[in-house]
Design a protein around this motif. Structure first.
Motif, PDB file in Angstrom:
ATOM      1  N   ILE A 197     -13.465 -62.901 -34.079  1.00  0.00           N
ATOM      2  CA  ILE A 197     -13.767 -61.684 -33.290  1.00  0.00           C
ATOM      3  C   ILE A 197     -14.979 -62.196 -32.436  1.00  0.00           C
ATOM      4  O   ILE A 197     -15.584 -63.177 -32.576  1.00  0.00           O
ATOM      5  CB  ILE A 197     -14.451 -60.597 -34.139  1.00  0.00           C
ATOM      6  CG1 ILE A 197     -14.620 -59.356 -33.268  1.00  0.00           C
ATOM      7  CG2 ILE A 197     -15.858 -61.195 -34.754  1.00  0.00           C
ATOM      8  CD1 ILE A 197     -14.384 -58.172 -34.178  1.00  0.00           C
ATOM      9  N   ARG A 198     -14.889 -61.810 -31.139  1.00  0.00           N
ATOM     10  CA  ARG A 198     -15.791 -62.095 -29.837  1.00  0.00           C
ATOM     11  C   ARG A 198     -16.451 -60.913 -29.431  1.00  0.00           C
ATOM     12  O   ARG A 198     -16.048 -59.616 -29.468  1.00  0.00           O
ATOM     13  CB  ARG A 198     -15.032 -62.751 -28.911  1.00  0.00           C
ATOM     14  CG  ARG A 198     -13.965 -63.992 -29.166  1.00  0.00           C
ATOM     15  CD  ARG A 198     -15.154 -65.075 -29.365  1.00  0.00           C
ATOM     16  NE  ARG A 198     -14.507 -66.309 -29.914  1.00  0.00           N
ATOM     17  CZ  ARG A 198     -15.122 -66.911 -30.717  1.00  0.00           C
ATOM     18  NH1 ARG A 198     -16.050 -66.877 -31.228  1.00  0.00           N
ATOM     19  NH2 ARG A 198     -14.266 -68.129 -31.126  1.00  0.00           N
ATOM     20  N   THR A 199     -17.268 -61.113 -28.571  1.00  0.00           N
ATOM     21  CA  THR A 199     -18.083 -60.048 -28.113  1.00  0.00           C
ATOM     22  C   THR A 199     -17.277 -58.937 -27.177  1.00  0.00           C
ATOM     23  O   THR A 199     -17.726 -57.743 -26.975  1.00  0.00           O
ATOM     24  CB  THR A 199     -19.407 -60.542 -27.200  1.00  0.00           C
ATOM     25  OG1 THR A 199     -19.008 -61.491 -26.164  1.00  0.00           O
ATOM     26  CG2 THR A 199     -20.216 -60.948 -28.064  1.00  0.00           C
ATOM     27  N   GLU A 200     -16.084 -59.690 -26.552  1.00  0.00           N
ATOM     28  CA  GLU A 200     -15.233 -58.736 -25.973  1.00  0.00           C
ATOM     29  C   GLU A 200     -14.487 -57.632 -26.872  1.00  0.00           C
ATOM     30  O   GLU A 200     -13.868 -56.673 -26.341  1.00  0.00           O
ATOM     31  CB  GLU A 200     -14.204 -59.578 -25.035  1.00  0.00           C
ATOM     32  CG  GLU A 200     -13.141 -60.324 -26.091  1.00  0.00           C
ATOM     33  CD  GLU A 200     -12.219 -61.352 -25.333  1.00  0.00           C
ATOM     34  OE1 GLU A 200     -12.381 -61.334 -24.125  1.00  0.00           O
ATOM     35  OE2 GLU A 200     -11.614 -61.875 -26.116  1.00  0.00           O
ATOM     36  N   HIS A 201     -14.617 -57.879 -28.029  1.00  0.00           N
ATOM     37  CA  HIS A 201     -13.846 -56.784 -29.059  1.00  0.00           C
ATOM     38  C   HIS A 201     -14.836 -55.957 -29.556  1.00  0.00           C
ATOM     39  O   HIS A 201     -14.670 -55.079 -30.395  1.00  0.00           O
ATOM     40  CB  HIS A 201     -13.400 -57.689 -30.182  1.00  0.00           C
ATOM     41  CG  HIS A 201     -12.277 -58.727 -29.749  1.00  0.00           C
ATOM     42  ND1 HIS A 201     -12.594 -59.945 -30.194  1.00  0.00           N
ATOM     43  CD2 HIS A 201     -11.447 -58.644 -29.069  1.00  0.00           C
ATOM     44  CE1 HIS A 201     -11.602 -60.929 -29.752  1.00  0.00           C
ATOM     45  NE2 HIS A 201     -10.854 -60.164 -29.095  1.00  0.00           N
ATOM     46  N   VAL A 202     -16.099 -55.867 -28.943  1.00  0.00           N
ATOM     47  CA  VAL A 202     -16.986 -54.496 -29.388  1.00  0.00           C
ATOM     48  C   VAL A 202     -16.422 -53.133 -28.750  1.00  0.00           C
ATOM     49  O   VAL A 202     -16.263 -53.296 -27.587  1.00  0.00           O
ATOM     50  CB  VAL A 202     -18.291 -55.046 -28.877  1.00  0.00           C
ATOM     51  CG1 VAL A 202     -19.406 -53.942 -28.929  1.00  0.00           C
ATOM     52  CG2 VAL A 202     -19.000 -56.387 -29.483  1.00  0.00           C
ATOM     53  N   GLY A 203     -16.755 -52.495 -29.603  1.00  0.00           N
ATOM     54  CA  GLY A 203     -16.180 -50.973 -29.229  1.00  0.00           C
ATOM     55  C   GLY A 203     -15.956 -50.095 -30.243  1.00  0.00           C
ATOM     56  O   GLY A 203     -16.019 -50.485 -31.351  1.00  0.00           O
ATOM     57  N   VAL A 216     -17.331 -51.003 -33.744  1.00  0.00           N
ATOM     58  CA  VAL A 216     -17.682 -52.404 -34.166  1.00  0.00           C
ATOM     59  C   VAL A 216     -18.685 -53.036 -33.291  1.00  0.00           C
ATOM     60  O   VAL A 216     -18.523 -52.802 -31.988  1.00  0.00           O
ATOM     61  CB  VAL A 216     -16.475 -53.196 -34.176  1.00  0.00           C
ATOM     62  CG1 VAL A 216     -16.372 -54.730 -34.357  1.00  0.00           C
ATOM     63  CG2 VAL A 216     -15.295 -52.691 -34.976  1.00  0.00           C
ATOM     64  N   THR A 217     -19.795 -53.542 -33.892  1.00  0.00           N
ATOM     65  CA  THR A 217     -20.541 -54.470 -33.208  1.00  0.00           C
ATOM     66  C   THR A 217     -20.473 -56.039 -33.341  1.00  0.00           C
ATOM     67  O   THR A 217     -20.215 -56.199 -34.724  1.00  0.00           O
ATOM     68  CB  THR A 217     -22.054 -53.880 -33.071  1.00  0.00           C
ATOM     69  OG1 THR A 217     -22.379 -54.161 -34.666  1.00  0.00           O
ATOM     70  CG2 THR A 217     -22.210 -52.709 -32.826  1.00  0.00           C
ATOM     71  N   VAL A 218     -20.698 -57.047 -32.712  1.00  0.00           N
ATOM     72  CA  VAL A 218     -20.768 -58.159 -32.723  1.00  0.00           C
ATOM     73  C   VAL A 218     -21.986 -59.002 -32.594  1.00  0.00           C
ATOM     74  O   VAL A 218     -22.510 -58.712 -31.343  1.00  0.00           O
ATOM     75  CB  VAL A 218     -19.416 -58.949 -31.860  1.00  0.00           C
ATOM     76  CG1 VAL A 218     -19.162 -60.389 -32.176  1.00  0.00           C
ATOM     77  CG2 VAL A 218     -18.064 -58.253 -32.422  1.00  0.00           C
TER      78      VAL A 218
END
Length: 126
Positions: free
Chosen positions: A92-98, A117-119
């Motif tokens: 998982i990457r920060t672009e997957h936060v939401g 989801v927070t990264v």
């Protein structure tokens, strides 16, 4: 009293049509790790349609044993377990936060479960 009974009946009908919402669950994960979003269904029978969304965009879908996932941002990162309805996001990457949501559609109604989801920053290795 009669009006109360009528209102109660209408509310039950609306609940059955609209579906069940358990509230949003917040999930935090470290960048690079995997996270599994589990809708906790207690009675999957195999005839459900499972639809996972990131925001308003469908990212994974399972209907009649066919799993669909074609989002570039999630390419080769998603695993949908058709037995449990859970979605695993690997690396998982920060672009997957939401905001993620899953609709489990059955002949008896629809169940909706949502996740935020927070990264956090990547793990450092020494």
């Amino acid at each position: 009293m009669r009006d109360t009974a009528l209102l109660f009946g209408v509310l039950l009908l609306v609940q059955g049509v609209v579906g069940d919402t358990d509230g949003e669950k917040t999930v935090s994960v470290m960048e690079g790790d995997s996270v599994t979003l589990n809708p906790d269904p207690t009675d999957l029978q195999g005839d459900e349609e499972i639809i996972w969304k990131f925001g308003d965009e469908i990212i994974a879908k399972e209907t009649n044993g066919i799993i669909y996932s074609d989002d570039v941002k999630f390419r080769d990162r998603l695993k949908l377990d058709k037995q449990t309805g859970s979605l695993t996001i690997t690396n998982i990457r920060t672009e997957h936060v939401g905001h993620y949501s899953v609709d489990i559609r059955k002949s008896t109604g629809t169940k909706l479960k949502t996740f935020q989801v927070t990264v956090h920053g990547s793990r450092r290795t020494h």
